[in-house]
Design a protein around this motif. Structure first.
Motif, short mmCIF file in Angstrom:
data_model
loop_
_atom_site.label_atom_id
_atom_site.label_comp_id
_atom_site.label_asym_id
_atom_site.label_seq_id
_atom_site.Cartn_x
_atom_site.Cartn_y
_atom_site.Cartn_z
N THR A 52 42.38 -29.73 -27.11
CA THR A 52 42.83 -30.13 -28.45
C THR A 52 42.36 -31.50 -28.89
N MET A 53 41.56 -32.18 -28.08
CA MET A 53 41.12 -33.54 -28.45
C MET A 53 40.25 -33.50 -29.70
N ARG A 54 40.62 -34.31 -30.67
CA ARG A 54 39.87 -34.43 -31.92
C ARG A 54 38.70 -35.38 -31.72
N ASP A 55 37.54 -35.01 -32.28
CA ASP A 55 36.34 -35.84 -32.26
C ASP A 55 35.85 -36.18 -30.86
N GLU A 56 36.05 -35.26 -29.92
CA GLU A 56 35.49 -35.41 -28.57
C GLU A 56 33.98 -35.52 -28.73
N HIS A 57 33.37 -36.54 -28.16
CA HIS A 57 31.93 -36.73 -28.38
C HIS A 57 31.11 -35.63 -27.73
N PHE A 58 31.55 -35.10 -26.62
CA PHE A 58 30.81 -34.01 -25.99
C PHE A 58 31.77 -32.91 -25.56
N GLY A 59 32.51 -33.12 -24.51
CA GLY A 59 33.49 -32.13 -24.07
C GLY A 59 33.08 -31.43 -22.79
N ILE A 60 32.92 -32.19 -21.71
CA ILE A 60 32.52 -31.60 -20.44
C ILE A 60 33.54 -30.57 -19.96
N VAL A 61 34.81 -30.76 -20.33
CA VAL A 61 35.84 -29.78 -19.95
C VAL A 61 35.47 -28.40 -20.49
N LEU A 62 34.93 -28.35 -21.69
CA LEU A 62 34.54 -27.07 -22.28
C LEU A 62 33.40 -26.43 -21.50
N VAL A 63 32.47 -27.24 -21.04
CA VAL A 63 31.36 -26.72 -20.24
C VAL A 63 31.91 -26.21 -18.90
N SER A 77 35.75 -30.12 -34.24
CA SER A 77 35.18 -31.43 -34.56
C SER A 77 34.29 -31.87 -33.41
N GLY A 78 33.54 -32.92 -33.63
CA GLY A 78 32.74 -33.56 -32.58
C GLY A 78 31.84 -32.61 -31.82
N GLY A 79 31.69 -32.88 -30.53
CA GLY A 79 30.82 -32.11 -29.66
C GLY A 79 31.17 -30.63 -29.60
N PRO A 80 32.45 -30.27 -29.50
CA PRO A 80 32.76 -28.83 -29.47
C PRO A 80 32.23 -28.10 -30.69
N LEU A 81 32.34 -28.70 -31.85
CA LEU A 81 31.84 -28.09 -33.08
C LEU A 81 30.32 -28.13 -33.16
N GLU A 82 29.75 -29.27 -32.85
CA GLU A 82 28.32 -29.46 -33.05
C GLU A 82 27.43 -28.91 -31.94
N ASP A 83 27.91 -28.97 -30.69
CA ASP A 83 27.01 -28.69 -29.57
C ASP A 83 27.45 -27.62 -28.60
N ILE A 84 28.74 -27.40 -28.47
CA ILE A 84 29.19 -26.56 -27.35
C ILE A 84 29.72 -25.21 -27.82
N VAL A 85 30.80 -25.21 -28.57
CA VAL A 85 31.40 -23.94 -28.98
C VAL A 85 30.57 -23.29 -30.07
N CYS A 86 30.19 -24.06 -31.09
CA CYS A 86 29.28 -23.52 -32.11
C CYS A 86 27.87 -23.72 -31.59
N ASN A 87 27.44 -22.77 -30.83
CA ASN A 87 26.15 -22.81 -30.16
C ASN A 87 25.02 -22.75 -31.19
#
Length: 160
Positions: A52-63, A77-87
């Motif tokens: 639930t962290m807002r504006d996480e810059h990357f999100g290694i937990v998600l990886v 928001s942040g990394g989850p939106l830009e790089d990880i979840v929205c592939n």
């Protein structure tokens, strides 16, 4: 997760008290600052993971979730939106509970209602669909591996 200071330890105590008040304490296990190997073993027993962290810059937990086949539900928001979840490249089609983004590697939410909707949708997935998504998530987590980083860095350096 880990407790790095007294403020985080206090937060855990508040969560335990909340679980008692809600009469769900018998259904919750808190694992604080456990060994990484134990964390990986626990993740392999999970279907979904909440971040639930807002504006996480990357999100290694998600990886880490993805590498364990855990379907992430993350803040939009942040990394989850830009790089990880929205592939950025098409994956396995993972429907977004909030509108149907093809190719997502999990779910994104912002509000309590959106998180709840994602959790319900994840809980309602067929076993076949969940296993297929978990397999795809494990495969896609490799785009964040050290080997991939080295390959991409060397490719970028060739252009120089």
């Amino acid at each position: 997760g880990s407790c790095r200071n007294s403020q985080e330890e206090h937060r855990v105590e508040l969560l335990k008290q909340l679980a008692e008040r809600l009469r769900i304490r018998d259904h919750i296990t808190f694992h604080i600052s456990i060994a990484y190997e134990d964390l990986c073993s626990l993740l392999e027993t999970c279907v979904g993971g909440l971040h639930t962290m807002r504006d996480e810059h990357f999100g290694i937990v998600l990886v880490e979730y993805m590498a364990s086949g855990v379907i992430p539900i993350a803040h939009r928001s942040g990394g989850p939106l830009e790089d990880i979840v929205c592939n950025p490249r098409p994956l396995h089609s993972v429907p977004d509970a909030l509108g149907g983004n093809e190719g997502q590697a999990g779910y994104l939410a912002e509000t309590k209602d959106e998180y709840a909707k994602c959790i319900v949708e994840l809980a309602c997935l067929s076993e076949e669909r969940r296993v297929s998504m978990a397999r795809q998530l494990r495969e896609d987590s490799l785009r964040f591996s050290e080997e991939r980083f080295e390959e991409d860095l060397l490719d970028a350096m060739k252009q120089l």
